[in-house]
Motif scaffolding. Sequence first.
Motif, mmCIF file in Angstrom:
data_model
loop_
_atom_site.group_PDB
_atom_site.id
_atom_site.type_symbol
_atom_site.label_atom_id
_atom_site.label_comp_id
_atom_site.label_asym_id
_atom_site.label_seq_id
_atom_site.Cartn_x
_atom_site.Cartn_y
_atom_site.Cartn_z
ATOM 1 N N ASP A 44 0.863 -1.174 0.000
ATOM 2 C CA ASP A 44 0.000 0.000 0.000
ATOM 3 C C ASP A 44 0.899 1.223 0.000
ATOM 4 O O ASP A 44 1.904 1.273 0.720
ATOM 5 C CB ASP A 44 -0.896 0.017 1.241
ATOM 6 C CG ASP A 44 -1.973 -1.065 1.182
ATOM 7 O OD1 ASP A 44 -2.457 -1.366 0.073
ATOM 8 O OD2 ASP A 44 -2.340 -1.590 2.248
ATOM 9 N N ALA A 45 0.557 2.185 -0.827
ATOM 10 C CA ALA A 45 1.379 3.381 -0.967
ATOM 11 C C ALA A 45 0.473 4.592 -1.146
ATOM 12 O O ALA A 45 -0.750 4.456 -1.280
ATOM 13 C CB ALA A 45 2.314 3.231 -2.162
ATOM 14 N N ALA A 46 1.100 5.762 -1.164
ATOM 15 C CA ALA A 46 0.339 6.993 -1.378
ATOM 16 C C ALA A 46 1.191 7.973 -2.163
ATOM 17 O O ALA A 46 2.411 8.028 -2.002
ATOM 18 C CB ALA A 46 -0.070 7.604 -0.046
ATOM 19 N N VAL A 47 0.528 8.725 -3.007
ATOM 20 C CA VAL A 47 1.160 9.851 -3.696
ATOM 21 C C VAL A 47 0.143 10.989 -3.668
ATOM 22 O O VAL A 47 -1.033 10.772 -3.969
ATOM 23 C CB VAL A 47 1.618 9.498 -5.134
ATOM 24 C CG1 VAL A 47 0.457 9.167 -6.046
ATOM 25 C CG2 VAL A 47 2.475 10.594 -5.730
ATOM 26 N N GLY A 48 0.581 12.150 -3.241
ATOM 27 C CA GLY A 48 -0.334 13.285 -3.129
ATOM 28 C C GLY A 48 -1.513 13.003 -2.214
ATOM 29 O O GLY A 48 -2.581 13.546 -2.417
ATOM 30 N N GLY A 49 -1.316 12.132 -1.233
ATOM 31 C CA GLY A 49 -2.374 11.796 -0.282
ATOM 32 C C GLY A 49 -3.323 10.708 -0.730
ATOM 33 O O GLY A 49 -4.133 10.225 0.052
ATOM 34 N N LYS A 50 -3.221 10.285 -1.970
ATOM 35 C CA LYS A 50 -4.121 9.255 -2.511
ATOM 36 C C LYS A 50 -3.476 7.875 -2.398
ATOM 37 O O LYS A 50 -2.350 7.668 -2.856
ATOM 38 C CB LYS A 50 -4.465 9.559 -3.965
ATOM 39 C CG LYS A 50 -5.301 10.820 -4.117
ATOM 40 C CD LYS A 50 -5.705 11.013 -5.561
ATOM 41 C CE LYS A 50 -6.727 12.106 -5.695
ATOM 42 N NZ LYS A 50 -6.219 13.437 -5.711
ATOM 43 N N ALA A 51 -4.223 6.941 -1.825
ATOM 44 C CA ALA A 51 -3.721 5.578 -1.630
ATOM 45 C C ALA A 51 -3.845 4.762 -2.911
ATOM 46 O O ALA A 51 -4.779 4.955 -3.700
ATOM 47 C CB ALA A 51 -4.491 4.900 -0.502
ATOM 48 N N PHE A 52 -2.894 3.864 -3.117
ATOM 49 C CA PHE A 52 -2.937 2.928 -4.234
ATOM 50 C C PHE A 52 -2.019 1.757 -3.886
ATOM 51 O O PHE A 52 -1.332 1.771 -2.876
ATOM 52 C CB PHE A 52 -2.500 3.605 -5.553
ATOM 53 C CG PHE A 52 -1.025 3.898 -5.644
ATOM 54 C CD1 PHE A 52 -0.179 3.088 -6.386
ATOM 55 C CD2 PHE A 52 -0.480 4.992 -4.984
ATOM 56 C CE1 PHE A 52 1.181 3.353 -6.471
ATOM 57 C CE2 PHE A 52 0.886 5.270 -5.058
ATOM 58 C CZ PHE A 52 1.710 4.445 -5.808
ATOM 59 N N PHE A 122 6.134 12.036 -5.634
ATOM 60 C CA PHE A 122 6.442 10.614 -5.770
ATOM 61 C C PHE A 122 5.745 9.850 -4.657
ATOM 62 O O PHE A 122 5.250 10.428 -3.691
ATOM 63 C CB PHE A 122 7.964 10.360 -5.736
ATOM 64 C CG PHE A 122 8.619 10.715 -4.435
ATOM 65 C CD1 PHE A 122 8.788 9.755 -3.443
ATOM 66 C CD2 PHE A 122 9.059 12.002 -4.194
ATOM 67 C CE1 PHE A 122 9.388 10.073 -2.236
ATOM 68 C CE2 PHE A 122 9.665 12.335 -2.991
ATOM 69 C CZ PHE A 122 9.821 11.366 -2.008
ATOM 70 N N ALA A 123 5.691 8.540 -4.814
ATOM 71 C CA ALA A 123 4.981 7.678 -3.874
ATOM 72 C C ALA A 123 5.861 7.272 -2.695
ATOM 73 O O ALA A 123 7.083 7.144 -2.835
ATOM 74 C CB ALA A 123 4.492 6.421 -4.585
ATOM 75 N N VAL A 124 5.203 7.065 -1.564
ATOM 76 C CA VAL A 124 5.842 6.444 -0.407
ATOM 77 C C VAL A 124 4.972 5.262 -0.003
ATOM 78 O O VAL A 124 3.747 5.349 0.013
ATOM 79 C CB VAL A 124 6.053 7.425 0.766
ATOM 80 C CG1 VAL A 124 7.236 8.328 0.501
ATOM 81 C CG2 VAL A 124 4.821 8.254 1.054
ATOM 82 N N ALA A 125 5.617 4.149 0.292
ATOM 83 C CA ALA A 125 4.911 2.907 0.579
ATOM 84 C C ALA A 125 4.997 2.561 2.063
ATOM 85 O O ALA A 125 6.002 2.838 2.721
ATOM 86 C CB ALA A 125 5.482 1.767 -0.259
ATOM 87 N N ALA A 126 3.937 1.937 2.551
ATOM 88 C CA ALA A 126 3.828 1.530 3.953
ATOM 89 C C ALA A 126 4.208 0.058 4.082
ATOM 90 O O ALA A 126 3.473 -0.811 3.623
ATOM 91 C CB ALA A 126 2.398 1.757 4.445
ATOM 92 N N ASP A 127 5.340 -0.180 4.703
ATOM 93 C CA ASP A 127 5.820 -1.552 4.910
ATOM 94 C C ASP A 127 5.715 -1.895 6.398
ATOM 95 O O ASP A 127 6.705 -2.176 7.050
ATOM 96 C CB ASP A 127 7.257 -1.684 4.410
ATOM 97 C CG ASP A 127 7.769 -3.119 4.447
ATOM 98 O OD1 ASP A 127 6.943 -4.056 4.501
ATOM 99 O OD2 ASP A 127 8.998 -3.294 4.426
ATOM 100 N N GLU A 128 4.480 -1.844 6.913
ATOM 101 C CA GLU A 128 4.262 -2.158 8.326
ATOM 102 C C GLU A 128 4.706 -3.600 8.578
ATOM 103 O O GLU A 128 4.331 -4.505 7.858
ATOM 104 C CB GLU A 128 2.797 -1.970 8.695
ATOM 105 C CG GLU A 128 2.378 -0.508 8.700
ATOM 106 C CD GLU A 128 0.953 -0.309 9.167
ATOM 107 O OE1 GLU A 128 0.744 -0.121 10.367
ATOM 108 O OE2 GLU A 128 0.062 -0.380 8.289
#
Length: 190
Positions: A44-52, A122-128
């Motif tokens: 799961d990631a986000a760019v500009g606040g939008k999840a994808f 750019f996107a940042v991803a959540a690697d919980e």
Amino acid sequence: MHHTPALSSTRHVALAALAACALIAGPAQAALAVGAATPDFTLDAAVGGKAFRFTLSEALRQGPVVLYFYPKSFTSGCTVEAHQFSEATPKFKALGATVVGVSNDSLATQQRFSVEACRGQFAVAADEGGKVIKQFDAGFTLAPSVADRISYVIEPPGRVLAVHASMDPDGHVGAAMAAVQAWQARQGKR
């Protein structure tokens, strides 16, 4: 000077905590060497606040990927690094490269970070849990689910082109840019 037992105990706890932080903060060495195959992943990631959903293999279809791992969103060094990548992202895009940052922060945190620090570039991803951090051997030695500051440039179809490991946020963008530019120059000669 006489110390009370409570003060002495508090001091020992504080010193132990500082020692533990120093050990954890010791950088890991990137295990994925230049030329190594990279594991595919989806996060799961986000760019500009939008999840994808970000999938490495899909991004590699467009060109090289600058995959940078960082310890914690909204900390000073990580924010500096995100600002530097956001300023450079248009140039990376012009070279056909995708930039994505990864930390073990939650998606909600990454959504905010993608707007405030990454400036929607750019996107940042959540690697919980740090699964991808571990796969790329990008974690701290004593806390392997917490990302060290390591940048990989990955060339299609999924091989490490360059690695830059340094807790100093300066230098990651320059090293990644040089690797992408060299890759792009080789593509033009084929």
